[in-house]
Design an enzyme around this catalytic site. Structure first.
Site, PDB file in Angstrom:
ATOM      1  N   SER A 142     -43.736  77.699  23.715  1.00  0.00           N
ATOM      2  CA  SER A 142     -44.911  77.010  23.173  1.00  0.00           C
ATOM      3  C   SER A 142     -44.914  75.553  23.622  1.00  0.00           C
ATOM      4  O   SER A 142     -43.919  75.040  24.131  1.00  0.00           O
ATOM      5  CB  SER A 142     -44.877  77.060  21.642  1.00  0.00           C
ATOM      6  OG  SER A 142     -43.821  76.240  21.187  1.00  0.00           O
ATOM      7  N   LYS A 143     -46.038  74.924  23.380  1.00  0.00           N
ATOM      8  CA  LYS A 143     -46.156  73.506  23.716  1.00  0.00           C
ATOM      9  C   LYS A 143     -45.111  72.694  22.940  1.00  0.00           C
ATOM     10  O   LYS A 143     -44.573  71.726  23.443  1.00  0.00           O
ATOM     11  CB  LYS A 143     -47.575  73.041  23.376  1.00  0.00           C
ATOM     12  CG  LYS A 143     -47.765  71.558  23.576  1.00  0.00           C
ATOM     13  CD  LYS A 143     -49.217  71.224  23.797  1.00  0.00           C
ATOM     14  CE  LYS A 143     -49.582  69.827  23.353  1.00  0.00           C
ATOM     15  NZ  LYS A 143     -48.551  68.816  23.358  1.00  0.00           N
ATOM     16  N   ARG A 144     -44.854  73.156  21.712  1.00  0.00           N
ATOM     17  CA  ARG A 144     -43.865  72.451  20.886  1.00  0.00           C
ATOM     18  C   ARG A 144     -42.478  72.461  21.543  1.00  0.00           C
ATOM     19  O   ARG A 144     -41.767  71.469  21.535  1.00  0.00           O
ATOM     20  CB  ARG A 144     -43.808  73.062  19.483  1.00  0.00           C
ATOM     21  CG  ARG A 144     -43.630  72.015  18.435  1.00  0.00           C
ATOM     22  CD  ARG A 144     -43.797  72.512  17.006  1.00  0.00           C
ATOM     23  NE  ARG A 144     -44.762  73.575  16.843  1.00  0.00           N
ATOM     24  CZ  ARG A 144     -44.458  74.771  16.325  1.00  0.00           C
ATOM     25  NH1 ARG A 144     -43.232  75.052  15.952  1.00  0.00           N
ATOM     26  NH2 ARG A 144     -45.394  75.678  16.167  1.00  0.00           N
ATOM     27  N   GLY A 156     -41.871  72.583  24.702  1.00  0.00           N
ATOM     28  CA  GLY A 156     -41.945  71.645  25.819  1.00  0.00           C
ATOM     29  C   GLY A 156     -41.799  70.213  25.327  1.00  0.00           C
ATOM     30  O   GLY A 156     -41.038  69.423  25.883  1.00  0.00           O
ATOM     31  N   ASP A 157     -42.519  69.889  24.236  1.00  0.00           N
ATOM     32  CA  ASP A 157     -42.458  68.525  23.699  1.00  0.00           C
ATOM     33  C   ASP A 157     -41.040  68.196  23.246  1.00  0.00           C
ATOM     34  O   ASP A 157     -40.522  67.108  23.488  1.00  0.00           O
ATOM     35  CB  ASP A 157     -43.416  68.374  22.505  1.00  0.00           C
ATOM     36  CG  ASP A 157     -44.875  68.436  22.965  1.00  0.00           C
ATOM     37  OD1 ASP A 157     -45.110  68.307  24.187  1.00  0.00           O
ATOM     38  OD2 ASP A 157     -45.764  68.635  22.110  1.00  0.00           O
TER      39      ASP A 157
END
Ligand code: GLU
Length: 509
Positions: free
Chosen positions: A264-266, A268-269
């Protein structure tokens, strides 16, 4: 000659394209090209509430950056167009009416409150409410299967909200075939009567998707695993229309680097890597998400990495250019299980691609960075090429070049403190002063000649090499790092080398 293989990438323009979506596009592209087929882009924008207006442009830019452009799609070879579902609205109504006529679909007038009440009643006795043959004709629900023709017509004419639902068959065992997963058997009684059409004139994803796949003559539906649960309905819809069913292939998920679940984008962050091919600015919140392109990845390295997240060539080979991917790609080698994303591997691919570029290519990529650096008298492209050839093996990105090579372009401003403590001792200044005289006397300033003369001089003094070589590196580079020291000295030239030696003496004595 074109084959009749036609595949499509059918994203919904709801935001930037996740790398999972891009991988779906890539596999479709590779499959099409391998089989002399056509790769189509279709924009599935029937859900206007989730529509984001820069998303389509983002998607096409991402495909272009990856060098996998579509053959047919919005604004390009619109043979079966339009390719945006919002521009095909009228068509879906026609097709849903065919299903109504064939009694494969029916009108349903239940309000959200009524459906909620049904759900609650079922829950109260430990059951789950499914809108299908269990309930649809028992008189508890308001639909055209239980109302008379006149009552139905009246309700429609009154203009209230209604939906059209698919009439899922009862007591059938469906055997579905997925190109990747093999045969899957499903009991039709577990399926609900999905909504196909809404009274606002818009089809749902399911109807629009299969009508378009049929009209666009799609031969293979290659898409993410999250759509596998929709496959039974889609096959039933093809059957209901008496249309030939395309082949289906559901691709495995891309998983987080550690732990379980979809990347998820999370993730990646948290772990510091992009999950989108290109940087993206959310127009509502202004939030900027990083992209592979902007982070310095080469698109061919990125595509190579992505191709192996869920597919393998059956050999140890890992490096493939696009042509190589096209000729090697095979749906039968796509795995059923999810593929873990790895940042290290992704960086490794970029490093490999960087090493494969010529010094000339790399120098040209480095030039714009150098121009931002306020270097006095920008050196020639040949000089930059030589620099790049000496330092590239330590780089993952072109943006790493500066920190690896700034001393080729400017005198070190300061010296690594730890190294100074260790290497700059009593007597070092005297030695370096003598070295200046030695260097000054050398006519042939090639790397080998300077090395030979310097080392001869050190030997003649009967001292350890380190005593001179370490402070010399510190003077030239500013730190104890970098490629072969005499290569650097040769590159910067006699005058500059001596100047750096004088500077360090002045600064450290
Ligand atoms: N519009 C769907 C999506 O956003 C397409 C699914 C499919 O390929 O059938 O992924």
């Amino acid at each position: 000659m074109k084959s009749n293989i036609r595949v499509r990438f059918a994203p919904s323009p709801t935001g930037p394209l996740h790398i999972g979506g891009l991988r779906t596009a890539l596999y479709n592209y590779l499959f099409a090209k391998k089989n002399n087929g056509v790769f189509i882009l279709r924009i599935e924008d029937t859900d206007q509430s989730r529509y984001v207006n820069n998303a389509e442009e983002y998607i096409t830019n991402a495909l272009d950056w990856c060098n996998i452009p579509f053959d047919e799609g919005p604004g390009k070879n619109e043979k079966f167009g339009p390719y945006r579902q919002s521009e095909r609205k009228e068509l879906y109504k026609e097709y849903v009416n065919i299903l109504i006529e064939k009694e494969k679909a029916y009108y349903a007038f239940d309000t959200p409150e009524e459906l909620n009440a049904q759900r609650k009643q079922h829950e109260a006795v430990g059951k789950t409410f499914i809108y299908n043959w269990h309930n649809r004709e028992k008189g508890r629900l308001k639909n055209s299967l239980v109302l008379t023709k006149e009552e139905t017509k009246k309700k429609i004419d009154e203009g209230g909200n209604y939906v059209i639902r698919f009439k899922t068959p009862q007591d059938e065992t469906l055997v579905l075939n997925d190109e990747i997963r093999g045969a899957i058997s499903i009991d039709s009684n577990t399926l609900d009567d999905k909504v196909l059409f809404k009274s606002d004139g818009m089809p749902t994803y399911h109807l629009a998707n299969i009508v378009d796949d049929h009209l666009m003559k799609i031969s293979h539906v290659i898409r993410g695993e999250e759509w596998l649960p929709s496959m039974p309905l889609h096959v039933l819809l093809y059957n209901a229309f008496d249309w030939e069913t395309p082949k289906f292939a559901h691709l495995p998920l891309i998983l987080k680097p550690e732990g379980k679940g979809k990347l998820s984008k999370r993730d990646g962050d948290k772990l510091g890597f992009p999950v989108f091919p290109l940087a993206y600015t959310n127009q509502e919140t202004g939030e900027v998400s990083s992209g592979y392109r902007e982070s310095g990845y080469f698109s061919d390295a990125f595509i190579n990495m992505l191709s192996l997240l869920g597919w393998n060539p059956g050999t140890e080979q890992e490096l493939f250019d696009l042509e190589g991917l096209i000729s090697t790609f095979d749906l039968s080698r796509v795995s059923k299980s999810g593929a873990k994303f790895s940042l290290d591997k992704t960086r490794w691919f970029n490093q490999q691609y960087l090493q494969k570029k010529t010094d000339d290519q790399l120098a040209k990529l480095y030039l714009p960075i150098l121009k931002t650096k306020n270097i006095q008298g920008l050196p020639s492209i040949n000089y930059i090429k030589s620099v790049v050839s000496l330092i590239k093996e330590r780089a993952v990105f072109v943006k790493d070049f500066w920190s690896l090579s700034s001393y080729f372009f400017e005198r070190p401003e300061e010296y690594n403190e730890k190294a100074v403590k260790k290497q700059w001792r009593e007597g070092t200044s005297d030695l370096i002063n003598e070295l200046i005289i030695v260097l000054d006397s050398i006519d042939d300033f090639s790397s080998a000649s300077v090395e030979k003369k310097t080392k001869n001089w050190i030997s003649s003094k009967e001292i350890g090499f380190g005593k001179v070589m370490q402070p010399l590196r510190l003077a030239i580079v500013g730190e104890m790092k970098g490629p072969h020291l005499f290569d650097i000295i040769h590159m910067i030239g006699k005058e500059e080398a001596i100047l750096r030696l004088k500077t360090i003496i002045k600064k450290l004595s």
